[in-house]
Scaffold this motif. Structure first.
Motif, PDB file in Angstrom:
ATOM      1  N   ARG A 127       0.767  -1.229  -0.007  1.00 57.16           N
ATOM      2  CA  ARG A 127      -0.117  -0.145   0.170  1.00 57.16           C
ATOM      3  C   ARG A 127       0.848   1.275  -0.071  1.00 57.16           C
ATOM      4  O   ARG A 127       0.420   2.289  -0.936  1.00 57.16           O
ATOM      5  CB  ARG A 127      -1.086  -0.141   1.172  1.00 57.16           C
ATOM      6  CG  ARG A 127      -1.778   1.129   1.178  1.00 57.16           C
ATOM      7  CD  ARG A 127      -2.687   1.127   2.369  1.00 57.16           C
ATOM      8  NE  ARG A 127      -3.789  -0.069   2.236  1.00 57.16           N
ATOM      9  CZ  ARG A 127      -4.528  -0.444   3.421  1.00 57.16           C
ATOM     10  NH1 ARG A 127      -4.333  -0.046   4.483  1.00 57.16           N
ATOM     11  NH2 ARG A 127      -5.235  -1.247   2.978  1.00 57.16           N
ATOM     12  N   ASP A 128       1.884   1.140   0.598  1.00 55.92           N
ATOM     13  CA  ASP A 128       2.935   2.210   0.715  1.00 55.92           C
ATOM     14  C   ASP A 128       3.743   2.792  -0.541  1.00 55.92           C
ATOM     15  O   ASP A 128       4.696   3.603  -0.735  1.00 55.92           O
ATOM     16  CB  ASP A 128       3.833   2.417   1.900  1.00 55.92           C
ATOM     17  CG  ASP A 128       4.786   1.262   1.883  1.00 55.92           C
ATOM     18  OD1 ASP A 128       4.816   0.408   0.878  1.00 55.92           O
ATOM     19  OD2 ASP A 128       5.512   1.112   2.740  1.00 55.92           O
ATOM     20  N   GLY A 129       3.560   1.813  -1.696  1.00 53.89           N
ATOM     21  CA  GLY A 129       4.403   1.867  -2.634  1.00 53.89           C
ATOM     22  C   GLY A 129       5.480   0.864  -2.778  1.00 53.89           C
ATOM     23  O   GLY A 129       6.288   0.731  -3.927  1.00 53.89           O
ATOM     24  N   SER A 130       5.943   0.461  -1.705  1.00 54.81           N
ATOM     25  CA  SER A 130       7.141  -0.365  -1.853  1.00 54.81           C
ATOM     26  C   SER A 130       6.908  -1.640  -2.537  1.00 54.81           C
ATOM     27  O   SER A 130       6.024  -1.970  -2.364  1.00 54.81           O
ATOM     28  CB  SER A 130       7.876  -0.559  -0.505  1.00 54.81           C
ATOM     29  OG  SER A 130       6.909  -1.143   0.448  1.00 54.81           O
ATOM     30  N   LEU A 131       8.045  -2.182  -3.135  1.00 52.86           N
ATOM     31  CA  LEU A 131       7.955  -3.484  -3.773  1.00 52.86           C
ATOM     32  C   LEU A 131       8.479  -4.749  -2.789  1.00 52.86           C
ATOM     33  O   LEU A 131       9.252  -4.559  -1.965  1.00 52.86           O
ATOM     34  CB  LEU A 131       8.773  -3.606  -5.255  1.00 52.86           C
ATOM     35  CG  LEU A 131       8.287  -2.700  -6.100  1.00 52.86           C
ATOM     36  CD1 LEU A 131       9.378  -2.983  -7.392  1.00 52.86           C
ATOM     37  CD2 LEU A 131       6.942  -3.599  -6.758  1.00 52.86           C
ATOM     38  N   ALA A 132       8.114  -5.838  -3.059  1.00 52.31           N
ATOM     39  CA  ALA A 132       8.434  -7.034  -2.379  1.00 52.31           C
ATOM     40  C   ALA A 132       8.276  -8.188  -3.191  1.00 52.31           C
ATOM     41  O   ALA A 132       7.506  -8.038  -4.163  1.00 52.31           O
ATOM     42  CB  ALA A 132       7.280  -7.216  -1.219  1.00 52.31           C
ATOM     43  N   THR A 133       9.209  -8.927  -3.195  1.00 55.17           N
ATOM     44  CA  THR A 133       9.497 -10.033  -3.999  1.00 55.17           C
ATOM     45  C   THR A 133       9.620 -11.445  -3.067  1.00 55.17           C
ATOM     46  O   THR A 133      10.166 -11.533  -2.129  1.00 55.17           O
ATOM     47  CB  THR A 133      10.901 -10.002  -4.788  1.00 55.17           C
ATOM     48  OG1 THR A 133      10.703  -8.710  -5.487  1.00 55.17           O
ATOM     49  CG2 THR A 133      11.136 -11.059  -6.056  1.00 55.17           C
ATOM     50  N   LEU A 134       9.197 -12.482  -3.672  1.00 53.20           N
ATOM     51  CA  LEU A 134       9.320 -13.652  -3.058  1.00 53.20           C
ATOM     52  C   LEU A 134       9.220 -14.960  -3.876  1.00 53.20           C
ATOM     53  O   LEU A 134       8.602 -14.915  -4.930  1.00 53.20           O
ATOM     54  CB  LEU A 134       8.029 -13.876  -2.226  1.00 53.20           C
ATOM     55  CG  LEU A 134       7.910 -14.956  -1.185  1.00 53.20           C
ATOM     56  CD1 LEU A 134       8.970 -14.909  -0.003  1.00 53.20           C
ATOM     57  CD2 LEU A 134       6.875 -15.204  -0.500  1.00 53.20           C
ATOM     58  N   GLU A 135       9.988 -15.829  -4.016  1.00 49.85           N
ATOM     59  CA  GLU A 135      10.169 -16.767  -4.511  1.00 49.85           C
ATOM     60  C   GLU A 135       9.163 -18.060  -3.944  1.00 49.85           C
ATOM     61  O   GLU A 135       9.041 -18.392  -2.782  1.00 49.85           O
ATOM     62  CB  GLU A 135      11.450 -17.788  -4.695  1.00 49.85           C
ATOM     63  CG  GLU A 135      12.770 -16.708  -5.214  1.00 49.85           C
ATOM     64  CD  GLU A 135      12.572 -16.479  -6.491  1.00 49.85           C
ATOM     65  OE1 GLU A 135      12.029 -17.334  -7.311  1.00 49.85           O
ATOM     66  OE2 GLU A 135      12.663 -15.302  -7.018  1.00 49.85           O
ATOM     67  N   LEU A 136       8.184 -18.468  -5.049  1.00 52.37           N
ATOM     68  CA  LEU A 136       6.976 -19.482  -4.393  1.00 52.37           C
ATOM     69  C   LEU A 136       7.250 -20.771  -5.033  1.00 52.37           C
ATOM     70  O   LEU A 136       7.654 -20.984  -6.102  1.00 52.37           O
ATOM     71  CB  LEU A 136       5.733 -18.807  -4.912  1.00 52.37           C
ATOM     72  CG  LEU A 136       5.240 -17.656  -4.377  1.00 52.37           C
ATOM     73  CD1 LEU A 136       3.797 -17.515  -4.656  1.00 52.37           C
ATOM     74  CD2 LEU A 136       5.020 -18.076  -2.757  1.00 52.37           C
ATOM     75  N   VAL A 137       7.120 -21.748  -4.353  1.00 52.77           N
ATOM     76  CA  VAL A 137       7.051 -23.002  -4.611  1.00 52.77           C
ATOM     77  C   VAL A 137       5.428 -23.463  -4.618  1.00 52.77           C
ATOM     78  O   VAL A 137       4.670 -23.422  -3.782  1.00 52.77           O
ATOM     79  CB  VAL A 137       7.646 -24.052  -3.915  1.00 52.77           C
ATOM     80  CG1 VAL A 137       7.572 -25.653  -4.333  1.00 52.77           C
ATOM     81  CG2 VAL A 137       9.299 -23.818  -3.930  1.00 52.77           C
ATOM     82  N   LEU A 138       5.013 -23.938  -5.898  1.00 54.38           N
ATOM     83  CA  LEU A 138       3.639 -24.150  -6.102  1.00 54.38           C
ATOM     84  C   LEU A 138       3.193 -25.526  -5.376  1.00 54.38           C
ATOM     85  O   LEU A 138       3.887 -26.378  -5.521  1.00 54.38           O
ATOM     86  CB  LEU A 138       3.020 -23.925  -7.446  1.00 54.38           C
ATOM     87  CG  LEU A 138       3.580 -22.773  -8.105  1.00 54.38           C
ATOM     88  CD1 LEU A 138       3.181 -22.855  -9.574  1.00 54.38           C
ATOM     89  CD2 LEU A 138       2.942 -21.483  -7.583  1.00 54.38           C
ATOM     90  N   PRO A 139       1.769 -25.396  -4.459  1.00 51.95           N
ATOM     91  CA  PRO A 139       1.655 -26.626  -4.177  1.00 51.95           C
ATOM     92  C   PRO A 139       1.197 -27.665  -5.295  1.00 51.95           C
ATOM     93  O   PRO A 139       0.698 -27.235  -6.266  1.00 51.95           O
ATOM     94  CB  PRO A 139       0.467 -26.137  -3.089  1.00 51.95           C
ATOM     95  CG  PRO A 139      -0.187 -24.896  -3.838  1.00 51.95           C
ATOM     96  CD  PRO A 139       1.145 -24.456  -4.296  1.00 51.95           C
ATOM     97  N   GLN A 140       1.440 -28.836  -4.619  1.00 54.21           N
ATOM     98  CA  GLN A 140       1.105 -29.904  -5.972  1.00 54.21           C
ATOM     99  C   GLN A 140      -0.411 -30.344  -5.792  1.00 54.21           C
ATOM    100  O   GLN A 140      -1.004 -30.541  -4.977  1.00 54.21           O
ATOM    101  CB  GLN A 140       1.882 -31.209  -5.980  1.00 54.21           C
ATOM    102  CG  GLN A 140       3.367 -30.658  -6.051  1.00 54.21           C
ATOM    103  CD  GLN A 140       3.318 -30.119  -7.658  1.00 54.21           C
ATOM    104  OE1 GLN A 140       3.105 -30.526  -8.698  1.00 54.21           O
ATOM    105  NE2 GLN A 140       4.119 -28.811  -7.703  1.00 54.21           N
TER     106      GLN A 140
END
Length: 140
Positions: A127-140
């Motif tokens: 909401r404050d405009g900052s970026l976030a990144t996360l590596e996701l492993v998708l559930p099977q």
């Protein structure tokens, strides 16, 4: 025969310097303990803030994955820039994957880049405009 007057010996008092030295040692010790306590408090506050950020990131990831279930699961196989192409994933609606609110945390999708059929990089804007990144492993 009167006794001669002998001036009293000047013994250079030791009580006052001893008291002052003891007070200085106690003062320095208490200042050291106070400094250690402040550093401990600051460190625990940093750990708490770090844990809160990690929890918020995981909450967004869970929200995104819930929105990407069912017919929308197909969208996770392609980058988010391609989600709006006609006929890509019949029955899928990319709109719910664009933004969300989880535990009071509002987020807006910046990009989804799949690496394989089981993982990808999720990037969003807070909401404050900052970026976030996360590596996701998708559930099977």
């Amino acid at each position: 025969m009167p006794f001669p007057l002998v001036p009293p010996r000047c013994s250079g008092g030791f009580v006052l310097p001893l008291t002052l030295s003891t007070a200085a040692v106690v003062l320095l010790s208490s200042l050291s303990l106070q400094t250690l306590a402040m550093h401990g408090h600051q460190r625990s506050r940093q750990l708490l803030t770090s844990a809160e950020h990690a929890d918020a990131r995981q909450s967004v990831a869970m929200d995104f994955l819930q929105r990407a279930s069912g017919p929308n699961r197909c969208l996770l196989t392609v980058p988010s820039q391609q989600w709006w192409e006609l006929g890509l994933c019949p029955g899928a609606d990319p709109q719910p994957l664009q933004a969300g609110l989880r535990d009071g945390l509002a987020w807006q999708l910046s990009s989804w880049e799949p690496h394989s059929l089981v993982s990808g990089t999720l990037q969003w804007r807070w909401r404050d405009g900052s970026l976030a990144t996360l590596e996701l492993v998708l559930p099977q």
